[in-house]
Design a protein around this motif. Structure first.
Motif, PDB file in Angstrom:
ATOM      1  N   SER A   1       5.224  11.992  -2.244  1.00  0.00           N
ATOM      2  CA  SER A   1       4.017  12.418  -2.935  1.00  0.00           C
ATOM      3  C   SER A   1       3.044  13.103  -1.995  1.00  0.00           C
ATOM      4  CB  SER A   1       3.339  11.205  -3.559  1.00  0.00           C
ATOM      5  OG  SER A   1       3.019  10.298  -2.534  1.00  0.00           O
TER       6      SER A   1
ATOM      7  N   LEU B   1      -8.616  16.541   6.473  1.00  0.00           N
ATOM      8  CA  LEU B   1      -7.979  15.226   6.391  1.00  0.00           C
ATOM      9  C   LEU B   1      -7.477  14.746   7.745  1.00  0.00           C
ATOM     10  CD1 LEU B   1      -5.967  15.593   3.075  1.00  0.00           C
ATOM     11  CD2 LEU B   1      -7.728  13.893   3.518  1.00  0.00           C
TER      12      LEU B   1
ATOM     13  N   ARG C   1      13.737  11.006 -10.607  1.00  0.00           N
ATOM     14  CA  ARG C   1      13.021  10.529  -9.435  1.00  0.00           C
ATOM     15  C   ARG C   1      13.380   9.066  -9.150  1.00  0.00           C
ATOM     16  NH1 ARG C   1       7.681   8.832  -9.523  1.00  0.00           N
ATOM     17  NH2 ARG C   1       6.967   8.390  -7.444  1.00  0.00           N
TER      18      ARG C   1
ATOM     19  N   THR D   1     -11.062  10.045   0.706  1.00  0.00           N
ATOM     20  CA  THR D   1     -11.178  10.231   2.164  1.00  0.00           C
ATOM     21  C   THR D   1     -12.018  11.454   2.490  1.00  0.00           C
ATOM     22  OG1 THR D   1      -9.017   9.226   2.487  1.00  0.00           O
ATOM     23  CG2 THR D   1      -9.862  10.546   4.308  1.00  0.00           C
ATOM     24  N   LEU D   2     -11.760  12.556   1.799  1.00  0.00           N
ATOM     25  CA  LEU D   2     -12.510  13.785   2.084  1.00  0.00           C
ATOM     26  C   LEU D   2     -14.000  13.579   1.841  1.00  0.00           C
ATOM     27  CD1 LEU D   2     -10.106  16.467   0.544  1.00  0.00           C
ATOM     28  CD2 LEU D   2     -10.693  16.170   2.966  1.00  0.00           C
TER      29      LEU D   2
ATOM     30  N   LYS E   1       3.094   0.496   8.138  1.00  0.00           N
ATOM     31  CA  LYS E   1       3.397   1.814   7.581  1.00  0.00           C
ATOM     32  C   LYS E   1       4.055   2.742   8.603  1.00  0.00           C
ATOM     33  CE  LYS E   1      -0.658   1.787   5.430  1.00  0.00           C
ATOM     34  NZ  LYS E   1      -1.831   2.253   4.656  1.00  0.00           N
TER      35      LYS E   1
ATOM     36  N   LEU F   1       0.849   3.986  -2.777  1.00  0.00           N
ATOM     37  CA  LEU F   1       0.583   5.391  -2.441  1.00  0.00           C
ATOM     38  C   LEU F   1       1.647   6.326  -3.001  1.00  0.00           C
ATOM     39  CD1 LEU F   1      -0.548   5.367   1.286  1.00  0.00           C
ATOM     40  CD2 LEU F   1      -1.790   6.343  -0.627  1.00  0.00           C
ATOM     41  N   GLY F   2       2.836   5.788  -3.183  1.00  0.00           N
ATOM     42  CA  GLY F   2       3.916   6.623  -3.687  1.00  0.00           C
ATOM     43  C   GLY F   2       3.858   6.839  -5.181  1.00  0.00           C
ATOM     44  N   GLU F   3       3.041   6.093  -5.879  1.00  0.00           N
ATOM     45  CA  GLU F   3       2.919   6.294  -7.325  1.00  0.00           C
ATOM     46  C   GLU F   3       2.204   7.618  -7.569  1.00  0.00           C
ATOM     47  OE1 GLU F   3       4.171   4.519  -9.893  1.00  0.00           O
ATOM     48  OE2 GLU F   3       5.249   3.463  -8.320  1.00  0.00           O
ATOM     49  N   PRO F   4       2.529   8.253  -8.705  1.00  0.00           N
ATOM     50  CA  PRO F   4       1.976   9.585  -8.951  1.00  0.00           C
ATOM     51  C   PRO F   4       0.451   9.595  -8.856  1.00  0.00           C
ATOM     52  CG  PRO F   4       3.615   9.039 -10.605  1.00  0.00           C
ATOM     53  CD  PRO F   4       3.424   7.806  -9.764  1.00  0.00           C
ATOM     54  N   GLY F   5      -0.050  10.511  -8.084  1.00  0.00           N
ATOM     55  CA  GLY F   5      -1.490  10.733  -8.045  1.00  0.00           C
ATOM     56  C   GLY F   5      -2.270   9.836  -7.115  1.00  0.00           C
TER      57      GLY F   5
ATOM     58  N   GLY G   1       8.708   2.178  -0.651  1.00  0.00           N
ATOM     59  CA  GLY G   1       7.354   2.535  -0.266  1.00  0.00           C
ATOM     60  C   GLY G   1       7.327   3.755   0.608  1.00  0.00           C
TER      61      GLY G   1
ATOM     62  N   LEU H   1      -1.880   9.081  -3.830  1.00  0.00           N
ATOM     63  CA  LEU H   1      -2.216   9.672  -2.534  1.00  0.00           C
ATOM     64  C   LEU H   1      -3.306  10.732  -2.699  1.00  0.00           C
ATOM     65  CD1 LEU H   1      -1.595   9.717   0.483  1.00  0.00           C
ATOM     66  CD2 LEU H   1       0.010  11.561   0.041  1.00  0.00           C
ATOM     67  N   GLU H   2      -3.183  11.519  -3.751  1.00  0.00           N
ATOM     68  CA  GLU H   2      -4.179  12.565  -3.996  1.00  0.00           C
ATOM     69  C   GLU H   2      -5.555  11.941  -4.249  1.00  0.00           C
ATOM     70  OE1 GLU H   2      -1.259  12.315  -5.193  1.00  0.00           O
ATOM     71  OE2 GLU H   2      -0.181  14.219  -4.979  1.00  0.00           O
TER      72      GLU H   2
ATOM     73  N   ARG I   1       1.871  16.971  -2.103  1.00  0.00           N
ATOM     74  CA  ARG I   1       1.432  17.562  -3.357  1.00  0.00           C
ATOM     75  C   ARG I   1       0.017  18.135  -3.299  1.00  0.00           C
ATOM     76  NH1 ARG I   1       2.234  13.291  -7.312  1.00  0.00           N
ATOM     77  NH2 ARG I   1       4.068  12.594  -6.238  1.00  0.00           N
ATOM     78  N   LEU I   2      -0.870  17.389  -2.711  1.00  0.00           N
ATOM     79  CA  LEU I   2      -2.234  17.892  -2.669  1.00  0.00           C
ATOM     80  C   LEU I   2      -2.272  19.194  -1.880  1.00  0.00           C
ATOM     81  CD1 LEU I   2      -5.196  17.620  -3.275  1.00  0.00           C
ATOM     82  CD2 LEU I   2      -5.440  16.227  -1.251  1.00  0.00           C
TER      83      LEU I   2
ATOM     84  N   ARG J   1       8.429   7.002  -1.306  1.00  0.00           N
ATOM     85  CA  ARG J   1       7.459   7.513  -2.264  1.00  0.00           C
ATOM     86  C   ARG J   1       6.254   8.098  -1.541  1.00  0.00           C
ATOM     87  NH1 ARG J   1       7.079   2.962  -6.862  1.00  0.00           N
ATOM     88  NH2 ARG J   1       9.214   3.043  -7.564  1.00  0.00           N
ATOM     89  N   TYR J   2       5.910   7.457  -0.470  1.00  0.00           N
ATOM     90  CA  TYR J   2       4.806   7.920   0.324  1.00  0.00           C
ATOM     91  C   TYR J   2       5.069   9.358   0.751  1.00  0.00           C
ATOM     92  CZ  TYR J   2       1.213   7.510   3.922  1.00  0.00           C
ATOM     93  OH  TYR J   2       0.109   7.658   4.691  1.00  0.00           O
TER      94      TYR J   2
ATOM     95  N   GLN K   1      -6.865  10.823  -1.049  1.00  0.00           N
ATOM     96  CA  GLN K   1      -7.315  11.952  -0.229  1.00  0.00           C
ATOM     97  C   GLN K   1      -8.660  12.475  -0.716  1.00  0.00           C
ATOM     98  OE1 GLN K   1      -3.728  14.378  -0.440  1.00  0.00           O
ATOM     99  NE2 GLN K   1      -3.105  13.739   1.604  1.00  0.00           N
TER     100      GLN K   1
ATOM    101  N   ASP L   1       0.830  -1.196   0.000  1.00  0.00           N
ATOM    102  CA  ASP L   1       0.000   0.000   0.000  1.00  0.00           C
ATOM    103  C   ASP L   1       0.871   1.255   0.000  1.00  0.00           C
ATOM    104  OD1 ASP L   1      -2.715   1.016   0.100  1.00  0.00           O
ATOM    105  OD2 ASP L   1      -2.193   1.802   2.078  1.00  0.00           O
ATOM    106  N   ALA L   2       1.935   1.220   0.789  1.00  0.00           N
ATOM    107  CA  ALA L   2       2.835   2.368   0.835  1.00  0.00           C
ATOM    108  C   ALA L   2       3.495   2.575  -0.529  1.00  0.00           C
ATOM    109  CB  ALA L   2       3.887   2.175   1.924  1.00  0.00           C
TER     110      ALA L   2
END
Lengths: 297, 490
Positions: B51, B70, B3, A288-289, B86, A275-279, B44, A281-282, B54-55, B47-48, A285, A271-272
């Motif tokens: 990224s 959040l 990266r 989640t929101l 994690k 989550l690190g792949e582009p976009g 992991g 986490l966003e 960014r938001l 990258r966590y 989020q 999962d971590a």
């Protein structure tokens, strides 16, 4: 054909992630067919999702005609990762997209299915990808796998929420063309359907090869392969015993609480990475929101 | 592409760091599998972190609102965010974030922001923890309570408050449930043991897993941290440049620790200070590390740049005593013998024997003493000659690389015994930190002040001020006489 004829699985995480991100909208017109307060959203964001997905594929492949359709038509052997990514994108769109996006995606799938037909070499039976019976098996396998994977490795849903989830998901089957009245809408009906479908199931060479590929995808980076091994063990352990027997898989090791925790931890690492792949986490989020907003009422 | 390369570099560095922390006998081929798992874990984590902001950045002026929306509101939110390994990954990332193994500043910043990638707790959730721990809601436990956290802390966050008797304090509040879940992640074998299920005899692996677990578990217990901070605060009471904020015991508990609020400049701001100021800050950090080791027999193992506040004139406030290692005389003696024999007595044979006694070097290794000394000398380069010496970033990298150089003929025969794992961590962290400051001093002369076998004269104005301070201290605080207090292990 042997498993060697499949393309390598490099890019599995990256492409799945991109597919997932593409399905989670920035500014949806509406809450889609499920909505942020649904059990479906909770299940779809569960840590155990990768196990659910792999277990679903293992179950789905046991239907010889469903498997034949995938094997003979979808570019599966040339680009298995691409095929999986397309499925991920579809599922994300159906789950998190607005109604228009979900309907567009479903219409595209139905169109593709119209052109998928043939004869399964093993059983000699003709098949049609748009056949509701095949689509229903695929649907049920996913729904049941999501519940089982969550129960063993994620956040289990209560019996009541399980019923709600099965009922919520009826629309997903409808979207691909299964008449509503044929789709199980409770846990009991789901179990009944699976029992009734069992006589049709068998492990064809196509299923065996495809799944051998998925259980140990060539070309994964070493580090990812180690984590994948845990996901695989989780999926195989989560199968019903009769499905494992059809494949001839042995239970990797007893699913003790300690082993369950290990698999959960591997899922956390995956999962971590995801989550690190582009976009990603966003996208999470955004989800989640919306779930938070729904929780506040 | 950049990266990817950066990610690979971090992965490598962290893999190496973990490999060293959890040191087994490194055979390059045999460890591949274990290292791969660590690399993945790290990839992991990194990258966590990379990224995460960014938001927030994209959200512009909505950033605060979004961060608030959040915020972690329930124990389940925390489990989702930090559970299933994690939190442990982030901890490992944090441990490595001060290591410089050819990392670009951008990547290092990313790593040091790891904790920031976790949203803060909602005001209600944090207040709930305070209430459970102190028996009163925060607005009653304190005269004033700021519900907005001022900083992220390791597995928690820091709130400002004013006590009923008017003291400004920093209150560190731990995420609820995190101690249990990280303990389970550390305890339940899985990834950690797989990293270590290499080739070492199983009892070695167990010992190393135990050491890592013990240290991280200690960090999860704020009682322990308060105890350590109290020890350091007492030891450095009145010191001219070293300041350790006092603990308020009655407002501290397992998941809440309250200490006197300290201001000051952050490490990042130091970059814009004159070199003279940076040198003084570095000298204070150096004195702190080695006074603590040789006199207090304790070592603060978290040289994270975020754990210092700078006030000018070399005055530094030291924060965060979550990871402290206490040494016995028996554990300390070989370290003293090594530095003494190499740097003061110039006796390479005795140096080698001391290494063997400490378990750093396998007895009877088929290596000439010259090769051993040559391999190890880089670690002592700072203190071999009495002359001003600048610690450059390059030098710091060289030290770290040498430490992790598996191709060296010596690598197969060196190991880090369990007692010294944390020591190595801060040693490398210290080099990285001083390297970033580009600090110059006559480190040897400063070291001679501190070395118990030399007790040299004051080498700098700071040394004179310190000597004057020491003259006022009780004898027990002045001599290398065993740890003042050894908190019960729990």
């Amino acid at each position: 054909m042997t498993a060697d004829s499949y393309a390598a699985a490099a890019g599995l995480v990256e492409r799945s992630a991109a597919a997932y991100v593409s399905g989670v909208p920035d500014s949806p017109a509406d809450d889609g067919f499920f909505g942020p307060g649904s059990v479906t959203w909770r299940v779809s964001t569960d840590l155990a999702r990768p196990v659910a997905g792999l277990r679903a594929l293992l179950m789905q492949a046991l239907h010889p005609l469903a498997m034949a359709g995938v094997d003979q038509h979808s570019g599966w052997r040339q680009d298995p990762v691409g095929r999986l990514a397309a499925t991920s994108a579809y599922l994300a769109t159906i789950s998190f997209g607005d109604r228009a996006a979900a309907e567009r995606a479903a219409a595209r799938v139905r169109r593709i299915h119209e052109h998928v037909s043939g004869v399964d070499a093993i059983t000699g039976s003709p098949y049609q990808a748009s056949d509701p019976a095949l689509l229903l098996w695929v649907h049920v396998a996913l729904v049941e796998s999501s519940i089982e994977a969550g129960r063993l490795f994620g956040t289990p849903v209560s019996a009541e929420d399980g019923d709600r989830y099965v009922a919520e998901m009826v629309v997903a089957a409808e979207l691909v063309g299964v008449p509503r009245d044929q789709v199980p809408s409770s846990l009991a009906a789901l179990g009944g359907y699976i029992a009734s479908a069992r006589p049709e199931l068998r492990c064809t060479p196509a299923a065996s090869e495809s799944m051998a590929y998925l259980l140990d995808p060539p070309g994964l980076a070493d580090d990812l392969a180690e984590i994948w091994a845990d996901v695989r063990d989780g999926a195989v352990a989560a199968l019903p015993a009769w499905a494992r027997e059809m494949y001839g898989y042995s239970l990797p090791e007893p699913l003790t609480p300690a082993r369950q925790t290990e698999i959960r931890q591997a899922l956390g690492v995956l999962d971590a990475v995801f989550l690190g792949e582009p976009g990603v986490l966003e996208a999470r989020q955004r989800i989640t929101l919306r779930m938070r907003a729904a929780r506040r009422g | 592409m950049r990266r990817i390369l950066a990610g690979a570099a971090i992965a490598g560095a962290l893999a190496a760091a973990v490999a060293a922390m959890l040191r087994w006998r490194l055979g390059p081929l045999r460890t591949r599998r274990g290292v791969a798992a660590v690399k993945l874990a790290v990839r992991g984590g990194v990258r966590y972190a990379g990224s995460a902001p960014r938001l927030f950045a994209a959200a512009g002026e909505n950033r605060e609102r979004l961060r608030n929306d959040l915020a972690l509101q329930t124990a389940e939110d925390i489990a989702d965010t930090l559970g299933a390994m994690k939190g442990v990954l982030m901890k490992l990332g944090q441990m490595a974030s001060y290591l410089d193994d050819g990392l670009s500043p951008a990547v290092r910043r990313t790593l040091s922001r790891l904790q920031d990638s976790v949203p803060p707790m909602s005001a209600e959730l944090a207040a709930g923890v305070v209430t459970e721990e102190l028996g009163l809601p925060p607005e009653r436990a304190f005269a004033r309570w700021d519900p907005a956290p001022i900083a992220a802390a390791s597995i928690g966050q820091v709130h400002r408050a004013i006590t009923h008797d008017g003291r400004a304090v920093a209150v560190k509040v731990q995420y609820p449930g995190i101690a249990e879940s990280m303990a389970a992640d550390l305890d339940n074998v899985a990834l950690l043991r797989r990293m270590l299920r290499v080739t070492a005899p199983s009892q070695d692996v167990d010992a190393l897993v135990t050491e890592l677990r013990d240290r991280v578990l200690e960090e999860l217990d704020y009682h322990r941290e308060a105890e350590n901070q109290r020890l350091f605060a007492a030891y450095y009471d009145g010191h001219p440049t070293i300041h350790v904020p006092a603990i308020l015991g009655e407002l501290s508990a397992r998941r809440v620790v309250t200490s006197e609020l300290a201001g000051g400049a952050r490490f990042a701001e130091l970059a814009s200070w004159p070199q003279e100021e940076r040198n003084l800050a570095a000298e204070t950090i150096y004195r702190f590390v080695f006074r603590s080791l040789y006199d207090a027999h304790a070592f603060n193992g978290d040289p994270h740049p975020g754990n210092y506040l700078f006030h000018g004139g070399g005055r530094v406030t030291f924060l965060d005593f979550g990871l402290v290692k206490h040494f016995t005389d028996v554990e300390l003696q070989p370290l003293i013998a090594m530095v003494r024999n190499l740097c003061v007595e110039n006796d390479p044979g005795a140096f080698r024997r001391a290494m063997e006694d400490a378990g750093f070097l396998m007895r009877g290794a088929p290596l000439s003493t010259e090769v051993v000394v040559d391999h190890m000398a880089v670690f002592y380069q700072l203190v071999r000659e009495s002359a001003p010496l600048t610690i450059t970033g390059d030098y710091a990298s060289t030290v770290v690389r040498r430490f992790f150089d598996l191709r060296s003929p010596v690598a197969a025969y060196v190991a880090i015994p369990r007692s010294y794992v944390i020591l190595q961590r801060i040693n490398l962290g210290l080099f990285a930190l001083l390297g970033e400051l580009n600090a110059t001093a006559n480190w040897r002369a400063v070291a001679e002040e501190i070395w118990p076998f030399v007790r040299g004269p004051a080498a700098t104005p700071m040394g004179e001020a310190e000597a004057a301070w020491r003259a006022t201290r009780p004898a027990a605080m002045r001599q290398a006489a065993g740890p003042p207090v050894r908190p019960a292990r729990g």
